[in-house]
Design an enzyme around this catalytic site. Structure first.
Site, short mmCIF file in Angstrom:
data_model
loop_
_atom_site.label_atom_id
_atom_site.label_comp_id
_atom_site.label_asym_id
_atom_site.label_seq_id
_atom_site.Cartn_x
_atom_site.Cartn_y
_atom_site.Cartn_z
N ASP A 230 0.86 -1.18 0.00
CA ASP A 230 0.00 0.00 0.00
C ASP A 230 0.90 1.24 0.00
O ASP A 230 2.02 1.21 0.51
CB ASP A 230 -0.95 -0.03 1.21
CG ASP A 230 -1.91 -1.22 1.13
OD1 ASP A 230 -2.10 -1.77 0.03
OD2 ASP A 230 -2.46 -1.61 2.18
N ARG A 296 -16.19 -12.71 -1.16
CA ARG A 296 -15.45 -12.01 -0.11
C ARG A 296 -15.62 -10.50 -0.23
O ARG A 296 -15.66 -9.94 -1.33
CB ARG A 296 -13.96 -12.34 -0.25
CG ARG A 296 -13.04 -11.52 0.62
CD ARG A 296 -11.57 -11.83 0.27
NE ARG A 296 -10.67 -10.89 0.89
CZ ARG A 296 -10.31 -10.96 2.17
NH1 ARG A 296 -10.79 -11.92 2.93
NH2 ARG A 296 -9.51 -10.06 2.66
C1 LIG Z 1 -5.67 6.13 -2.03
C2 LIG Z 1 -5.42 5.12 -2.78
C3 LIG Z 1 -4.67 3.86 -2.36
C4 LIG Z 1 -4.90 2.93 -3.51
C5 LIG Z 1 -4.90 3.89 -4.63
C6 LIG Z 1 -5.83 5.01 -4.16
C7 LIG Z 1 -7.28 4.50 -4.20
C8 LIG Z 1 -7.42 3.02 -4.06
C9 LIG Z 1 -6.29 2.26 -3.34
C10 LIG Z 1 -6.08 0.84 -3.84
C11 LIG Z 1 -7.03 -0.21 -3.23
C12 LIG Z 1 -6.72 -1.60 -3.82
C13 LIG Z 1 -5.20 -1.90 -3.83
C14 LIG Z 1 -4.41 -0.70 -4.37
C15 LIG Z 1 -2.95 -1.07 -4.56
C16 LIG Z 1 -5.09 -0.21 -5.63
O1 LIG Z 1 -4.90 -0.60 -6.75
O2 LIG Z 1 -6.08 0.73 -5.28
C17 LIG Z 1 -4.64 0.48 -3.46
C18 LIG Z 1 -3.89 1.79 -3.76
C19 LIG Z 1 -2.55 2.01 -3.07
O3 LIG Z 1 -2.37 1.79 -1.87
O4 LIG Z 1 -1.67 2.45 -3.80
O1 LIG Z 2 -9.23 -7.51 0.46
C1 LIG Z 2 -8.26 -7.54 1.20
O2 LIG Z 2 -8.19 -8.26 2.18
C2 LIG Z 2 -7.05 -6.69 0.92
C3 LIG Z 2 -7.37 -5.39 0.22
C4 LIG Z 2 -6.15 -4.61 -0.08
O3 LIG Z 2 -5.04 -5.09 -0.02
C5 LIG Z 2 -6.27 -3.19 -0.43
O4 LIG Z 2 -7.41 -2.68 -0.56
O5 LIG Z 2 -5.22 -2.54 -0.58
FE LIG Z 3 -3.50 -3.52 -0.05
#
Ligand SMILES: C=C1C[C@]23C[C@H]1CC[C@H]2[C@@]12CCC[C@@](C)(C(=O)O1)[C@H]2[C@@H]3C(=O)O
Ligand SMILES: O=C(O)CCC(=O)C(=O)O
Ligand SMILES: [Fe+2]
Length: 355
Positions: A230, A296
């Site tokens: 993240d 899920r």
């Molecule tokens: C504030 C955020 C954090 C984001 C991007 C943006 C909106 C959604 C988040 C997520 C959620 C799902 C995994 C991730 C890896 C993705 O693809 O979208 C996350 C990403 C990050 O932690 O970079």
């Molecule tokens: O669904 C999950 O348990 C993980 C989700 C996740 O890794 C994310 O939203 O960054």
């Molecule tokens: Fe994540």
């Protein structure tokens, strides 16, 4: 000051990397969603579904040792669970039920809330999708503050409750993030003055992400959410109790499943805390594997500094016990790091690493 959405608008996405598949209409895993190459058994082996699970430490936030335990868990794996977190169980249930209410809508209704090409909020596949040549068995709904605009597109009259619950949840998650972060800073011996705590809290970048992983016809070949770290400081994750699927990567053990503990929340270290801790805390690599018989649902809250905040190894750490410890990252502005990550995914960290 630029908003977080603006930081993402620099990396517009193509429609194929926004619109999820209509899960209700597929009875078999399409090739586009199969991560298993023919003749390649590696994914199956990697899944380790029957392997032993690793229990992620559960920390009672009210315990007198909580600061030590939180700091230790950040060091060891970059992930831990918290109890006595102060989030009412009833609110967790309401967020879940509003999330179900959204994801169980027909695909043609959900796309009314579709994220725009340069946008960061709304319905769509995970932002990391363009980095992989297969699609994930996943759909998400991203919010940054009030979801009003998107909720009204979906429920012209019935949007109010969704918005109230999501706003209430974000307020409470923000307070919890700040409580946990304050403990971490204390553990690191950083004074709140060193990090301009009032500004950090006042202009914090935050996001709430609802994740859905529908039942999957061939989970052994599918990927719910591909491996990633993240981006921000901390992520607080709520998983619905019954559905497994989250796995964290550990140096020694490989992929280990993380089972949700009823009522506990999972907290993990993101890239920016990894940087601030001068790599003392790993930003934990995780992924999600879908299931054949369970849909899920998870709710992730991301907490980060203001977009114009400079993230760098904290001074107190590079000067530990009078001795100079070399900083392992150069300083980077939050909005620049967000853009680097959006363009380079896991290469972003190495772009600011200095040794
Ligand atoms: C504030 C955020 C954090 C984001 C991007 C943006 C909106 C959604 C988040 C997520 C959620 C799902 C995994 C991730 C890896 C993705 O693809 O979208 C996350 C990403 C990050 O932690 O970079
Ligand atoms: O669904 C999950 O348990 C993980 C989700 C996740 O890794 C994310 O939203 O960054
Ligand atoms: Fe994540």
């Amino acid at each position: 000051m630029a908003t977080l959405s603006e930081a993402y608008s620099e990396t517009p996405l193509r429609l194929q990397h926004i619109i999820p598949i209509d899960f209700d209409s597929v009875k078999e895993l399409p090739q586009s969603h199969s991560w298993l190459q023919s003749g390649d058994e590696s994914l199956r082996r990697m899944l380790n579904l029957d392997g032993d699970h690793f229990s992620i430490p559960a920390i009672d936030l009210d315990s007198p040792d909580a600061i030590e335990m939180v700091g230790h868990a950040c060091k060891i794996m970059g992930i831990f669970q918290v109890t006595n977190h102060g989030i009412p169980l009833s609110l967790l249930r309401e967020v879940e039920s509003q999330a179900w209410r959204f994801f169980l809508l027909p695909a043609r209704t959900k796309v009314k809330a579709l994220r725009s090409s340069g946008g960061a909020t709304g319905y769509g596949v995970a932002r990391i999708a363009p980095f992989f040549n297969k699609f994930m068995w996943h759909e998400g709904f991203t919010m940054m503050g009030s979801p009003l605009e998107h909720a009204r597109e979906v429920w012209p009259h019935g949007y109010r409750q969704f918005c109230e619950v999501m706003e209430d949840y974000q307020d409470k998650m923000k307070a919890l993030s700040e409580r946990v972060l304050a403990m971490i800073l204390k553990y690191l011996g950083i004074s709140e003055h060193d990090v301009d705590w009032p500004r950090l809290q006042h202009d914090a970048c935050t996001a709430l992400q609802l994740n859905s992983y529908p039942q999957c016809p061939n989970p052994g070949q599918a990927m719910g959410l591909a491996p990633h770290t993240d981006t921000f400081l901390l992520t607080i994750l709520h998983q619905n109790d019954s559905a497994h699927g989250l796995q964290v990567h550990s140096e020694g053990r490989g992929w280990v499943p993380v089972f949700p503990m009823n009522g506990a929340l999972m907290v993990n270290v993101g890239d920016m805390l990894h940087i601030m801790s001068n790599a003392m805390f790993p930003s934990c690599v995780h992924r999600v594997i879908p299931s054949e018989n369970r849909h899920r649902l998870s709710v992730a809250y991301f907490y980060g500094p203001p977009t114009d905040f400079h993230v760098s190894p904290v001074h107190g750490l590079t000067q530990a016990s009078g001795q100079e410890v070399a900083a392992r990252f150069r300083s980077v502005m939050v909005k620049d790091y967000v853009q680097m990550k959006a363009k380079n995914l896991d290469k972003a960290l190495s772009m600011i690493r200095i040794r």
